[in-house]
Motif scaffolding. Structure first.
Motif, PDB file in Angstrom:
ATOM      1  N   ILE A  60       0.832  -1.198   0.000  1.00  0.00           N
ATOM      2  CA  ILE A  60       0.000   0.000   0.000  1.00  0.00           C
ATOM      3  C   ILE A  60       0.871   1.253   0.000  1.00  0.00           C
ATOM      4  CG2 ILE A  60      -1.657   1.345   1.343  1.00  0.00           C
ATOM      5  CD1 ILE A  60      -2.855  -1.337   2.294  1.00  0.00           C
ATOM      6  N   ALA A  61       1.911   1.261   0.839  1.00  0.00           N
ATOM      7  CA  ALA A  61       2.795   2.426   0.910  1.00  0.00           C
ATOM      8  C   ALA A  61       3.467   2.681  -0.429  1.00  0.00           C
ATOM      9  CB  ALA A  61       3.842   2.225   2.005  1.00  0.00           C
ATOM     10  N   ARG A  62       3.946   1.616  -1.079  1.00  0.00           N
ATOM     11  CA  ARG A  62       4.602   1.782  -2.381  1.00  0.00           C
ATOM     12  C   ARG A  62       3.588   2.252  -3.426  1.00  0.00           C
ATOM     13  NH1 ARG A  62       9.230   0.424  -5.309  1.00  0.00           N
ATOM     14  NH2 ARG A  62       8.994   1.640  -7.234  1.00  0.00           N
ATOM     15  N   ALA A  63       2.390   1.681  -3.394  1.00  0.00           N
ATOM     16  CA  ALA A  63       1.359   2.110  -4.336  1.00  0.00           C
ATOM     17  C   ALA A  63       1.006   3.578  -4.121  1.00  0.00           C
ATOM     18  CB  ALA A  63       0.117   1.238  -4.184  1.00  0.00           C
ATOM     19  N   ALA A  64       0.915   3.999  -2.865  1.00  0.00           N
ATOM     20  CA  ALA A  64       0.599   5.396  -2.567  1.00  0.00           C
ATOM     21  C   ALA A  64       1.667   6.326  -3.134  1.00  0.00           C
ATOM     22  CB  ALA A  64       0.471   5.585  -1.056  1.00  0.00           C
ATOM     23  N   LEU A  65       2.936   5.963  -2.972  1.00  0.00           N
ATOM     24  CA  LEU A  65       4.012   6.792  -3.516  1.00  0.00           C
ATOM     25  C   LEU A  65       3.978   6.812  -5.034  1.00  0.00           C
ATOM     26  CD1 LEU A  65       7.006   5.843  -1.173  1.00  0.00           C
ATOM     27  CD2 LEU A  65       5.565   7.885  -1.098  1.00  0.00           C
ATOM     28  N   ASP A  66       3.687   5.672  -5.653  1.00  0.00           N
ATOM     29  CA  ASP A  66       3.618   5.618  -7.111  1.00  0.00           C
ATOM     30  C   ASP A  66       2.474   6.477  -7.645  1.00  0.00           C
ATOM     31  OD1 ASP A  66       5.777   3.932  -7.233  1.00  0.00           O
ATOM     32  OD2 ASP A  66       4.596   2.093  -7.480  1.00  0.00           O
ATOM     33  N   VAL A  67       1.312   6.387  -7.008  1.00  0.00           N
ATOM     34  CA  VAL A  67       0.163   7.174  -7.454  1.00  0.00           C
ATOM     35  C   VAL A  67       0.441   8.664  -7.276  1.00  0.00           C
ATOM     36  CG1 VAL A  67      -2.255   7.747  -6.974  1.00  0.00           C
ATOM     37  CG2 VAL A  67      -1.523   5.347  -7.058  1.00  0.00           C
ATOM     38  N   PHE A  68       1.004   9.037  -6.131  1.00  0.00           N
ATOM     39  CA  PHE A  68       1.329  10.443  -5.893  1.00  0.00           C
ATOM     40  C   PHE A  68       2.368  10.932  -6.895  1.00  0.00           C
ATOM     41  CE2 PHE A  68       3.817  13.689  -3.432  1.00  0.00           C
ATOM     42  CZ  PHE A  68       2.850  14.674  -3.466  1.00  0.00           C
ATOM     43  N   GLY A  69       3.387  10.108  -7.155  1.00  0.00           N
ATOM     44  CA  GLY A  69       4.413  10.496  -8.111  1.00  0.00           C
ATOM     45  C   GLY A  69       3.874  10.640  -9.514  1.00  0.00           C
ATOM     46  N   ASP A  70       2.954   9.780  -9.918  1.00  0.00           N
ATOM     47  CA  ASP A  70       2.414   9.809 -11.277  1.00  0.00           C
ATOM     48  C   ASP A  70       1.358  10.896 -11.470  1.00  0.00           C
ATOM     49  OD1 ASP A  70       3.996   7.653 -11.927  1.00  0.00           O
ATOM     50  OD2 ASP A  70       2.401   6.162 -11.711  1.00  0.00           O
ATOM     51  N   ALA A  71       0.474  11.044 -10.481  1.00  0.00           N
ATOM     52  CA  ALA A  71      -0.698  11.896 -10.681  1.00  0.00           C
ATOM     53  C   ALA A  71      -0.741  13.123  -9.796  1.00  0.00           C
ATOM     54  CB  ALA A  71      -1.967  11.064 -10.454  1.00  0.00           C
ATOM     55  N   GLY A  72       0.153  13.235  -8.819  1.00  0.00           N
ATOM     56  CA  GLY A  72       0.119  14.364  -7.910  1.00  0.00           C
ATOM     57  C   GLY A  72      -1.056  14.279  -6.953  1.00  0.00           C
ATOM     58  N   TRP A  73      -1.208  15.329  -6.150  1.00  0.00           N
ATOM     59  CA  TRP A  73      -2.264  15.322  -5.143  1.00  0.00           C
ATOM     60  C   TRP A  73      -3.652  15.345  -5.788  1.00  0.00           C
ATOM     61  CZ3 TRP A  73      -2.982  13.616  -0.659  1.00  0.00           C
ATOM     62  CH2 TRP A  73      -4.013  14.069   0.163  1.00  0.00           C
ATOM     63  N   ALA A  74      -3.796  16.013  -6.925  1.00  0.00           N
ATOM     64  CA  ALA A  74      -5.098  16.090  -7.585  1.00  0.00           C
ATOM     65  C   ALA A  74      -5.596  14.711  -8.001  1.00  0.00           C
ATOM     66  CB  ALA A  74      -5.021  17.007  -8.800  1.00  0.00           C
ATOM     67  N   PRO A  88      13.784   4.599  -6.769  1.00  0.00           N
ATOM     68  CA  PRO A  88      12.445   4.201  -7.223  1.00  0.00           C
ATOM     69  C   PRO A  88      11.315   5.109  -6.753  1.00  0.00           C
ATOM     70  CG  PRO A  88      13.282   2.695  -5.534  1.00  0.00           C
ATOM     71  CD  PRO A  88      14.421   3.559  -5.944  1.00  0.00           C
ATOM     72  N   THR A  89      11.562   5.906  -5.709  1.00  0.00           N
ATOM     73  CA  THR A  89      10.519   6.818  -5.225  1.00  0.00           C
ATOM     74  C   THR A  89      10.807   8.263  -5.628  1.00  0.00           C
ATOM     75  OG1 THR A  89      11.680   7.025  -3.098  1.00  0.00           O
ATOM     76  CG2 THR A  89       9.960   5.336  -3.253  1.00  0.00           C
ATOM     77  N   SER A  90      11.644   8.444  -6.653  1.00  0.00           N
ATOM     78  CA  SER A  90      12.068   9.791  -7.034  1.00  0.00           C
ATOM     79  C   SER A  90      10.905  10.662  -7.487  1.00  0.00           C
ATOM     80  CB  SER A  90      13.120   9.707  -8.145  1.00  0.00           C
ATOM     81  OG  SER A  90      12.601   9.057  -9.292  1.00  0.00           O
ATOM     82  N   ARG A  91       9.934  10.086  -8.214  1.00  0.00           N
ATOM     83  CA  ARG A  91       8.813  10.900  -8.692  1.00  0.00           C
ATOM     84  C   ARG A  91       8.008  11.453  -7.520  1.00  0.00           C
ATOM     85  NH1 ARG A  91       8.168   6.417 -11.656  1.00  0.00           N
ATOM     86  NH2 ARG A  91       6.090   5.991 -10.802  1.00  0.00           N
ATOM     87  N   ALA A  92       7.823  10.623  -6.493  1.00  0.00           N
ATOM     88  CA  ALA A  92       7.101  11.090  -5.313  1.00  0.00           C
ATOM     89  C   ALA A  92       7.884  12.188  -4.603  1.00  0.00           C
ATOM     90  CB  ALA A  92       6.836   9.928  -4.366  1.00  0.00           C
ATOM     91  N   ALA A  93       9.205  12.046  -4.535  1.00  0.00           N
ATOM     92  CA  ALA A  93      10.032  13.067  -3.884  1.00  0.00           C
ATOM     93  C   ALA A  93       9.942  14.393  -4.625  1.00  0.00           C
ATOM     94  CB  ALA A  93      11.483  12.593  -3.815  1.00  0.00           C
ATOM     95  N   LEU A  94       9.954  14.345  -5.952  1.00  0.00           N
ATOM     96  CA  LEU A  94       9.864  15.568  -6.738  1.00  0.00           C
ATOM     97  C   LEU A  94       8.471  16.196  -6.619  1.00  0.00           C
ATOM     98  CD1 LEU A  94      11.836  14.395  -9.889  1.00  0.00           C
ATOM     99  CD2 LEU A  94      12.578  16.060  -8.174  1.00  0.00           C
ATOM    100  N   ARG A  95       7.441  15.375  -6.643  1.00  0.00           N
ATOM    101  CA  ARG A  95       6.088  15.890  -6.435  1.00  0.00           C
ATOM    102  C   ARG A  95       5.983  16.563  -5.072  1.00  0.00           C
ATOM    103  NH1 ARG A  95       2.122  16.297 -10.492  1.00  0.00           N
ATOM    104  NH2 ARG A  95       2.260  14.476 -11.847  1.00  0.00           N
ATOM    105  N   LEU A  96       6.605  15.949  -4.093  1.00  0.00           N
ATOM    106  CA  LEU A  96       6.560  16.491  -2.736  1.00  0.00           C
ATOM    107  C   LEU A  96       7.168  17.881  -2.697  1.00  0.00           C
ATOM    108  CD1 LEU A  96       5.837  15.826   0.231  1.00  0.00           C
ATOM    109  CD2 LEU A  96       8.176  14.959   0.485  1.00  0.00           C
ATOM    110  N   SER A  97       8.273  18.080  -3.410  1.00  0.00           N
ATOM    111  CA  SER A  97       8.931  19.383  -3.408  1.00  0.00           C
ATOM    112  C   SER A  97       8.058  20.450  -4.056  1.00  0.00           C
ATOM    113  CB  SER A  97      10.283  19.296  -4.127  1.00  0.00           C
ATOM    114  OG  SER A  97      10.108  19.052  -5.519  1.00  0.00           O
ATOM    115  N   ALA A 109      20.258  14.073 -11.007  1.00  0.00           N
ATOM    116  CA  ALA A 109      19.206  13.056 -11.056  1.00  0.00           C
ATOM    117  C   ALA A 109      18.141  13.421 -12.085  1.00  0.00           C
ATOM    118  CB  ALA A 109      18.579  12.883  -9.677  1.00  0.00           C
ATOM    119  N   LEU A 110      17.742  14.700 -12.113  1.00  0.00           N
ATOM    120  CA  LEU A 110      16.701  15.129 -13.043  1.00  0.00           C
ATOM    121  C   LEU A 110      17.162  15.086 -14.493  1.00  0.00           C
ATOM    122  CD1 LEU A 110      15.207  18.212 -11.152  1.00  0.00           C
ATOM    123  CD2 LEU A 110      14.161  15.977 -11.467  1.00  0.00           C
TER     124      LEU A 110
END
Length: 205
Positions: A20-34, A100-109, A167-168
């Motif tokens: 669930i935690a990994r899925a949450a990070l993937d969804v946030f990284g792919d789609a953002g909070w919206a 592997p969680t880089s997209r979530a980290a960037l979305r977070l920023s 990284a980017l």
């Protein structure tokens, strides 16, 4: 906001929690909070939506816990030398932004400040980076490895900015190789940075 206390009965499955935690990070990284929704996370994790609500009462709590558990930590590590300390710090940053969680980290920023509960998590991450760099510089100055006037802010900006931009700018097909060998690039980055910081000025040369 913390996770909802588990109900009495069958104990929680750590493997399900990790999925669930990994899925949450993937969804946030792919789609953002919206685009972050409990049903989307449940579908990505392969569990029922009820399983999420048994663990978290809101999607803010779910994302906060996923970020806490899943993102690489930025912390102070005392290796005995300022070079070693900075390499460890730069490696942690590269792991954060190239792993592997880089997209979530960037979305977070980009989005953390607009998400209730998550903003505090992001602020804590930034504070951890600053405290780690400050401790490293303080030890380096105390050992005589860095000039007494070394700026913590400039050193951290240069180190973190160099790690994040590398990284980017790394092509997607090379991102995995960078993540597997992050320490090597961290060492090259720190070597370059320390040469600039410790080089004699024109007036003092």
């Amino acid at each position: 906001m913390s996770a909802t206390p588990p109900a009495a009965g069958r104990p929680r499955d750590p493997d399900v929690d990790r999925r669930i935690a990994r899925a949450a990070l993937d969804v946030f990284g792919d789609a953002g909070w919206a685009g972050f929704a409990m049903e989307v996370v449940a579908r990505r994790a392969g569990v029922g939506k009820a399983s999420l609500y048994l663990r978290w009462s809101t999607k803010e709590a779910l994302l906060t816990d996923a970020l806490t558990a899943g993102l690489p930590k930025i912390s102070d590590v005392d290796t005995g030398t300022v070079h070693g300390d900075l390499v460890e710090l730069a490696t942690q940053m590269l792991d954060l932004y190239a792993g592997p969680t880089s997209r979530a980290a960037l979305r977070l920023s980009l989005e953390a400040g607009t998400i209730s509960g998550v903003a505090e998590h992001y602020a804590a991450m930034g504070t951890a980076q600053i405290l780690a760099a400050r401790a490293i510089v303080r030890r380096g100055i105390g050992r005589g490895e860095l000039p007494a006037g070394t700026s913590v802010t400039l050193l951290l900006d240069t180190l973190a900015g160099g790690a994040m931009m590398h990284a980017l700018s790394t092509p997607p097909q090379l991102r995995e190789a960078l993540a597997q060998d992050s320490a090597a690039h961290a060492r090259r980055l720190v070597d370059f940075l320390l040469r600039a910081v410790t080089a004699p000025t024109a007036a003092g040369a």
